[in-house]
Design a protein around this motif. Structure first.
Motif, PDB file in Angstrom:
ATOM      1  N   LYS A 236       0.829  -1.213   0.000  1.00  0.00           N
ATOM      2  CA  LYS A 236       0.000   0.000   0.000  1.00  0.00           C
ATOM      3  C   LYS A 236       0.862   1.260   0.000  1.00  0.00           C
ATOM      4  O   LYS A 236       0.473   2.302  -0.517  1.00  0.00           O
ATOM      5  CB  LYS A 236      -0.918  -0.017   1.221  1.00  0.00           C
ATOM      6  N   ARG A 237       2.058   1.153   0.573  1.00  0.00           N
ATOM      7  CA  ARG A 237       2.956   2.303   0.621  1.00  0.00           C
ATOM      8  C   ARG A 237       3.416   2.720  -0.775  1.00  0.00           C
ATOM      9  O   ARG A 237       3.889   3.834  -0.966  1.00  0.00           O
ATOM     10  CB  ARG A 237       4.178   1.977   1.477  1.00  0.00           C
ATOM     11  N   CYS A 239       1.474   3.030  -3.400  1.00  0.00           N
ATOM     12  CA  CYS A 239       0.432   3.855  -4.033  1.00  0.00           C
ATOM     13  C   CYS A 239       0.386   3.588  -5.537  1.00  0.00           C
ATOM     14  O   CYS A 239       0.657   4.468  -6.361  1.00  0.00           O
ATOM     15  CB  CYS A 239       0.666   5.340  -3.757  1.00  0.00           C
ATOM     16  N   LEU A 670      -5.762   1.550  -6.821  1.00  0.00           N
ATOM     17  CA  LEU A 670      -5.262   2.657  -6.003  1.00  0.00           C
ATOM     18  C   LEU A 670      -6.445   3.454  -5.472  1.00  0.00           C
ATOM     19  O   LEU A 670      -7.320   3.868  -6.247  1.00  0.00           O
ATOM     20  CB  LEU A 670      -4.373   3.563  -6.869  1.00  0.00           C
ATOM     21  N   GLU A 693      -3.280   8.980  -1.472  1.00  0.00           N
ATOM     22  CA  GLU A 693      -2.634   7.968  -2.297  1.00  0.00           C
ATOM     23  C   GLU A 693      -2.838   8.229  -3.780  1.00  0.00           C
ATOM     24  O   GLU A 693      -1.938   8.036  -4.598  1.00  0.00           O
ATOM     25  CB  GLU A 693      -3.170   6.568  -1.955  1.00  0.00           C
TER      26      GLU A 693
END
Length: 837
Positions: A236-237, A239, A670, A693
């Motif tokens: 998830k980091r 994006c 995303l 994000e």
């Protein structure tokens, strides 16, 4: 599941304790104070870093030369130095690399441990562009040493933001040998915890313009649902809109093949027109489950747990996973097989068996000229198998009662050697008939000749083994395959009638799941569902339309409607709630997709909402919005989050719908828009705000609700979180902000000293944040840790000439930590001085 774990284990213990109490028996679950084994009298002891069985096994296998053994073991017993990788697609990649080279390399030099390496930290010489770094300190030293606190805090912050990834150095190697390009479809078969997946995503996103998305994508898969959650958290980091996370057994991953005739029939009367008819990949990363003894330096408890059965028991599974990966690989594609084990039964034996099964359709690539500064050793061509305390040089020495666990493919030749008339023919399995229809003589037992050792005639020296003492790292094994033609038809084990019985489970029958057949055109699609039924073209088309509109599975089932919790992160799988009493509150009935317990993936097609978003933010028509939005809720009136997917992911999702939702998708896309649920948010022209994000992707296409801010006002927003329009230093900016429509807006840092009225130009260096324009103030919609990281980046980027940048950095860090509960910060003269500078 482990014994005594979970709810069942607790129930068992409580019942047992009640029984003992009634019978006035001793409570065996409770230790008395006088118990010598009590934890009170058993202080913690460090893990024993030795195992006689380990030493005996690897000395015999010849992993390292006899004269190297002492050095090898000595290094293996030392803690593993920390390593990390800079995110090459990060906006601040160059800044972080410069900070490491010009700041930390010098400031940490005084802390070099005696007897250690010369440099406290250094870039890994074999990793491109100085993007991967090796630290002379272990993770424990970084946590405990006060002198290293600033460096440790730097690593924690940047890792949480996603600018760096803390990862074992040798774990970074396999993705580099994949030779991934931005337009490749990449499959990470056993992806959790996600460091390699993150690395693959970095590669396909590298060198892209702001707002641009690569043509390729990554599908990251893992068997365990909880490990999928970890994988989602890790990636998830990044994006990214180019990732799909799935939850399948790797050896039974669905092929998602669409029959040509059905494909033509479906093109009329449906909106789904995928450009792909089968899910095949340009690159496959096959980092299989293994015994893990290459990670002894990081996980010293393995010393105690290690035994030879670990590797022997995984060999067949590793072969199955690798063969499945090759079946999903395009002709001309590349697959990397890797393990964090030193065991040749898990490494060279698996590679050799793959080459034998593929019969020339796959080549083992010589990559000795790639990454020349990486110290590696060639693969072995001879080894033995250890079983029940005995060394076995050939399958002919395996006793009859052990042949279910010790298979021919574990040995260098891969042959049974049981039939005197065999003449060297290779039998892939003792249970498979030979070409003349006779069975190999598996019942005979030949006496063991210890002087004869098998040697493989395959080019296994093209594999590589990384050992710890060569470059102060962990251990790893890597083999690189190139697919040169379609795989031969491989005889599968027939399914017994008992195995063909229909059972209701959360996943389809593994033996009957849809498999890729590269050279066949079947007239019907095998839908990999719980009943293994086949649909006609008319049924498939009718159900497809229902599925697209309602989010239902191709085969509706009462079990697919279940109660679920509305979680904060819908992409994380939520286990099915079965308690009928829990129907109140926020819980609701929701139509599930094919896979129970996981929210369905629905293409978001509510034109009213989409048009309101386009109009409010002035999104240019050149941005492909329609057809690229998905949600996890079929009820558009209650959709909380809208996700954006790239074209490649969109095509894969459409194909997945056509073949009956064979992919169990736990996360996709995303997060681009979030519904504003506050009272003030409900009165805005657009009820959806842009998420942090998704902002970098859509930023170049926004023409409304966007303003330039000067450096001082931008810093104020990051520090105070909420500022009244009249309190901005630049009065003109405050006036412009007050005239924006109520709702979400975007504030871009101006490169000059004042806010600019010129059209906003977006490039790779542009810094922007999302804000909320209220009735009388502007509020930042960025997390506290993101604000802290941005402030520190601004100090390094905007004020490099200052001699006391470290002091300012500490001031800002302390100031952010002293944030009040209401989101506003306490002013101080020191802060005002920093801002005014």
């Amino acid at each position: 599941m482990g014994g005594g774990g979970g709810r069942e284990g607790k129930s068992y213990r409580s019942r047992t304790q009640r029984k003992h109490f009634k019978q006035n028996r001793e409570n065996v679950w409770k230790r008395t104070k006088s118990d010598p084994d009590s934890a009170e009298h058993s202080p913690w002891q460090p893990f024993a870093t030795q195992n006689p069985s380990f030493d005996e096994y690897y000395k015999e296998q010849g992993i390292v030369a006899a004269e190297e053994w002492d050095t090898f073991i000595e290094v293996l017993r030392k803690p593993l130095p920390a390593a990390f990788r800079i995110n090459s697609s990060s906006q601040f990649c160059a800044d972080i690399r410069s900070q490491l080279e010009n700041d930390f390399m010098k400031s940490l030099q005084a802390e070099v441990i005696e007897g250690g390496e010369v440099d406290a930290i250094r870039p890994l010489p074999w990793y491109p562009d100085n993007l991967a770094w090796h630290s002379n300190f272990s993770r424990m030293q970084l946590r405990k040493n006060q002198m290293l606190e600033r460096f440790h805090e730097f690593l924690k912050l940047e890792n949480e933001i996603g600018n760096i990834t803390r990862q074992e150095a040798v774990s970074m190697v396999p993705p580099l040998f994949l030779d991934v390009q931005p337009d490749h479809f990449v499959f990470d078969m056993c992806a959790a915890p996600g460091s390699k997946t993150f690395q693959l995503l970095e590669i396909i996103h590298q060198s892209l313009k702001p707002g641009a998305l690569p043509n390729g994508m990554v599908i990251a898969n893992d068997l365990d649902v909880q490990r999928c959650n970890l994988l989602i958290h890790q990636t998830k980091r990044m994006c990214t809109a180019n990732l799909i996370v799935t939850n399948h057994e790797a050896q039974h991953f669905p092929g998602c093949r669409l029959n040509k005739k059905i494909s033509e029939a479906l093109e009329e009367g449906t909106e789904l027109k995928s450009n792909i008819s089968q899910l095949l990949f340009d690159r496959v990363l096959c980092d299989v489950p293994c015994s893990g003894d290459g990670t002894l330096r990081k996980a010293p408890d393995i010393w105690r747990k290690w035994n030879i059965g670990l590797g022997n028991g995984l060999h067949s599974l590793q072969v199955q996973i690798a063969m499945r990966g090759l079946s999903l690989l395009k002709v001309g594609g590349r697959m990397v097989y890797s393990t964090c084990s030193m065991n040749p039964v898990e490494n060279e034996a698996v590679v050799a068996e793959i080459l034998r099964k593929c019969q020339g359709s796959v080549e083992l690539v010589d990559v000795s000229s790639e990454l020349p500064q990486l110290v590696r050793r060639p693969g072995l061509r001879k080894w033995k198998v250890r079983d029940k305390g005995n060394w076995l040089a050939s399958y002919k020495n395996v006793p009859k009662y052990r042949r279910t666990g010790i298979v021919p493919s574990m040995f260098p030749s891969g042959r049974t050697h049981m039939d005197p008339t065999d003449n060297g023919h290779n039998h892939e399995d003792a249970n498979v008939s030979s070409e003349d229809g006779t069975k190999p003589m598996v019942d005979a037992f030949t006496s063991f000749d210890d002087s004869v050792e098998e040697v493989s005639d395959l080019p296994l020296e093209r594999c590589m083994r990384i050992v710890p003492h060569d470059q102060n790292s962990g251990a790893f094994f890597i083999g690189v395959f190139q697919k040169v033609s379609s795989l031969p038809a491989i005889q599968e084990k027939p399914i017994s009638p008992k195995e063909n019985l229909v059972t209701r489970t959360d996943e389809p029958n593994k033996e009957l799941s849809n498999q890729v057949t590269e050279d066949t055109n079947r007239l019907e699609v095998d839908v990999a569902d719980d009943t293994n039924e086949k649909f006609t073209e008319e049924e498939l088309e009718a159900n497809l339309i229902d599925n697209e509109e309602n989010g239902a599975a191709l085969e509706p089932d009462p079990c697919d409607t279940c109660e679920k919790i509305e979680s904060e992160e819908p992409q994380v799988p939520v286990e099915k709630e079965t308690d009928s009493k829990r129907t109140g509150g926020k819980r609701k009935l929701q139509i599930q997709g094919k896979w129970r317990g996981v929210d369905p993936v629905i293409f978001f097609r509510d034109e009213t909402i989409i048009n309101s978003i386009k109009t409010f933010y002035g999104i240019e028509e050149s941005f492909p919005l329609s057809g690229h939005l998905v949600s996890r809720n079929s009820d558009t009136n209650h959709v909380k989050r809208i996700y954006y997917v790239s074209k490649s992911v969109k095509d894969a999702l459409e194909l997945n719908f056509r073949v009956g939702q064979q992919l169990k998708i736990t996360s996709v896309g995303l997060k681009m828009f979030e519904r504003q649920t506050s009272r003030e948010g409900n009165s805005t022209p657009c009820s959806f705000r842009i998420s942090s994000e998704g902002l970098p992707v859509i930023l170049p296409y926004i023409t409304k609700q966007i303003l330039h801010a000067s450096l001082v006002d931008f810093k104020h927003l990051l520090q105070y979180k909420t500022i009244k329009f009249a309190d901005f230093v630049d009065a003109e900016f405050g006036e412009k902000a007050s005239k924006l429509m109520m709702g979400c807006c975007v504030i871009v840092l101006n490169k000059g000293s004042k806010a600019s009225s010129d059209p906003i130009q977006i490039d790779a260096s542009t810094i922007a944040i999302g804000c909320w324009k209220g009735r009388g103030s502007l509020s930042v919609m960025v997390t506290a840790i993101d604000c802290q990281e941005l402030l520190e980046r601004l100090l390094i980027r905007m004020e490099p000439e200052s001699d006391n940048s470290l002091q300012k950095n500490n001031i800002h860090t302390d100031e952010v930590k002293n944030t009040n509960d209401d989101g506003k910060n306490e002013e101080s003269e020191s802060i005002k001085m920093v801002i005014s500078s």
